[in-house]
Design a protein around this motif. Structure first.
Motif, mmCIF file in Angstrom:
data_model
loop_
_atom_site.group_PDB
_atom_site.id
_atom_site.type_symbol
_atom_site.label_atom_id
_atom_site.label_comp_id
_atom_site.label_asym_id
_atom_site.label_seq_id
_atom_site.Cartn_x
_atom_site.Cartn_y
_atom_site.Cartn_z
ATOM 1 N N ALA A 203 -11.643 47.302 32.163
ATOM 2 C CA ALA A 203 -12.771 46.482 31.736
ATOM 3 C C ALA A 203 -12.431 45.559 30.573
ATOM 4 N N GLY A 204 -11.204 45.577 30.098
ATOM 5 C CA GLY A 204 -10.804 44.720 28.984
ATOM 6 C C GLY A 204 -10.885 43.254 29.362
ATOM 7 N N ARG A 205 -11.390 42.439 28.432
ATOM 8 C CA ARG A 205 -11.582 41.026 28.726
ATOM 9 C C ARG A 205 -10.441 40.152 28.245
ATOM 10 N N LEU A 206 -9.596 40.661 27.372
ATOM 11 C CA LEU A 206 -8.537 39.840 26.791
ATOM 12 C C LEU A 206 -7.248 39.993 27.591
ATOM 13 N N VAL A 207 -6.922 38.953 28.348
ATOM 14 C CA VAL A 207 -5.637 38.865 29.038
ATOM 15 C C VAL A 207 -4.883 37.736 28.336
ATOM 16 N N LEU A 208 -3.803 38.097 27.678
ATOM 17 C CA LEU A 208 -3.082 37.136 26.853
ATOM 18 C C LEU A 208 -2.329 36.112 27.701
ATOM 19 N N THR B 59 -1.599 45.048 3.970
ATOM 20 C CA THR B 59 -2.125 43.715 3.718
ATOM 21 C C THR B 59 -3.470 43.800 2.992
ATOM 22 N N PRO B 60 -3.789 42.841 2.143
ATOM 23 C CA PRO B 60 -5.103 42.860 1.495
ATOM 24 C C PRO B 60 -6.236 42.393 2.416
ATOM 25 N N SER B 61 -5.924 41.585 3.422
ATOM 26 C CA SER B 61 -6.955 41.138 4.351
ATOM 27 C C SER B 61 -6.451 41.307 5.784
ATOM 28 N N PRO B 62 -7.333 41.688 6.705
ATOM 29 C CA PRO B 62 -6.889 41.935 8.083
ATOM 30 C C PRO B 62 -6.628 40.633 8.838
ATOM 31 N N TYR B 63 -5.621 40.663 9.693
ATOM 32 C CA TYR B 63 -5.315 39.496 10.515
ATOM 33 C C TYR B 63 -4.562 39.930 11.769
ATOM 34 N N VAL B 64 -4.549 39.028 12.745
ATOM 35 C CA VAL B 64 -3.799 39.205 13.987
ATOM 36 C C VAL B 64 -2.732 38.128 14.022
ATOM 37 N N ARG B 65 -1.520 38.512 14.356
ATOM 38 C CA ARG B 65 -0.430 37.542 14.489
ATOM 39 C C ARG B 65 0.149 37.672 15.891
ATOM 40 N N CYS B 66 0.256 36.540 16.585
ATOM 41 C CA CYS B 66 0.827 36.506 17.929
ATOM 42 C C CYS B 66 2.130 35.708 17.878
ATOM 43 N N ASP C 105 -10.991 38.785 8.959
ATOM 44 C CA ASP C 105 -11.610 39.388 7.789
ATOM 45 C C ASP C 105 -13.134 39.383 7.922
ATOM 46 N N SER C 106 -13.757 40.534 7.683
ATOM 47 C CA SER C 106 -15.212 40.717 7.664
ATOM 48 C C SER C 106 -15.879 40.369 8.995
ATOM 49 N N ARG C 107 -15.184 40.508 10.099
ATOM 50 C CA ARG C 107 -15.777 40.307 11.431
ATOM 51 C C ARG C 107 -15.921 41.648 12.114
ATOM 52 N N ASN C 108 -16.944 41.764 12.984
ATOM 53 C CA ASN C 108 -17.040 42.996 13.772
ATOM 54 C C ASN C 108 -16.155 42.869 15.000
ATOM 55 N N ARG C 109 -16.002 43.953 15.737
ATOM 56 C CA ARG C 109 -15.029 43.944 16.834
ATOM 57 C C ARG C 109 -15.431 43.015 17.970
ATOM 58 N N ASP C 110 -16.720 42.814 18.185
ATOM 59 C CA ASP C 110 -17.156 41.883 19.238
ATOM 60 C C ASP C 110 -16.802 40.447 18.882
ATOM 61 N N GLU C 111 -17.001 40.072 17.617
ATOM 62 C CA GLU C 111 -16.627 38.722 17.187
ATOM 63 C C GLU C 111 -15.118 38.519 17.278
ATOM 64 N N ILE C 112 -14.363 39.559 16.945
ATOM 65 C CA ILE C 112 -12.900 39.469 17.010
ATOM 66 C C ILE C 112 -12.447 39.240 18.443
ATOM 67 N N ILE C 113 -12.978 40.016 19.379
ATOM 68 C CA ILE C 113 -12.542 39.883 20.777
ATOM 69 C C ILE C 113 -12.974 38.535 21.350
ATOM 70 N N GLU C 114 -14.165 38.055 20.990
ATOM 71 C CA GLU C 114 -14.619 36.737 21.463
ATOM 72 C C GLU C 114 -13.671 35.637 20.972
ATOM 73 N N HIS C 115 -13.307 35.704 19.701
ATOM 74 C CA HIS C 115 -12.430 34.685 19.131
ATOM 75 C C HIS C 115 -11.036 34.743 19.757
ATOM 76 N N LEU C 116 -10.516 35.951 19.967
ATOM 77 C CA LEU C 116 -9.187 36.079 20.572
ATOM 78 C C LEU C 116 -9.170 35.592 22.022
ATOM 79 N N VAL C 117 -10.243 35.825 22.756
ATOM 80 C CA VAL C 117 -10.311 35.334 24.141
ATOM 81 C C VAL C 117 -10.258 33.815 24.160
#
Length: 167
Positions: A19-24, A72-79, A92-104
């Protein structure tokens, strides 16, 4: 069942992983998440790692997924891309739904790309396919296979009726 033990065993079910929505995108080789195990502004990143990283690993088996904690002092994703470039995404300061939406939106494949890949994966022109809608109706049409028993009877030594019958 041993796979249903531990924290939130639903994460290990096949239905949940699919059911994962993020396919890189195909160019991405390494996906890393940096976060801390403490602090309110890291709560979304912790939830993202707990709930969504197994789905990302399942949907992208050729991508190396790394989680780095308390560095790290602030959370981030590096690809990291296959040509040596990388992209840094602040979570930083995002919930998991906002994170997944942005990454998609940023590093995920579009719905059109996923649909086109699914269509190509189920192509019907494979010569090994037979049956309704394929080139061959039956496997007996391939040279070297046993003929259909409806048209040519099998030899008696190949039939269980004669092999297993008492003499």
């Amino acid at each position: 069942m041993p796979f249903m033990k531990g924290r939130e065993p639903i994460r290990r079910t096949l239905q949940y992983l699919k059911a994962g929505r993020l396919v890189l995108k195909d160019r991405i080789r390494i996906f890393s998440v940096n976060y801390n195990t403490y602090g309110n502004h890291h709560a979304g990143a912790r939830d993202f790692v707990f709930w969504n990283i197994p789905q990302i690993q399942f949907q992208n088996p050729e991508v190396q997924v790394i989680t780095l904690k308390n560095k790290t002092p602030s959370p981030y994703v590096r690809c990291y891309f296959d040509d040596g470039r990388d992209i840094l995404i602040d979570i930083d300061s995002r919930n998991r739904d906002e994170i997944i939406e942005h990454l998609v939106k940023v590093v995920g494949k579009t719905r059109e790309q996923l649909d086109a890949e699914a269509r190509l994966a189920e192509s019907k022109d494979n010569p090994a396919n037979f049956g309704y809608g394929s080139e061959r109706h039956c496997i007996c049409e391939i040279p070297g296979q046993v003929s259909c028993s409806g048209t040519v009877p099998l030899p008696e030594h190949m039939r269980g009726k004669y092999r297993h019958a008492p003499k």
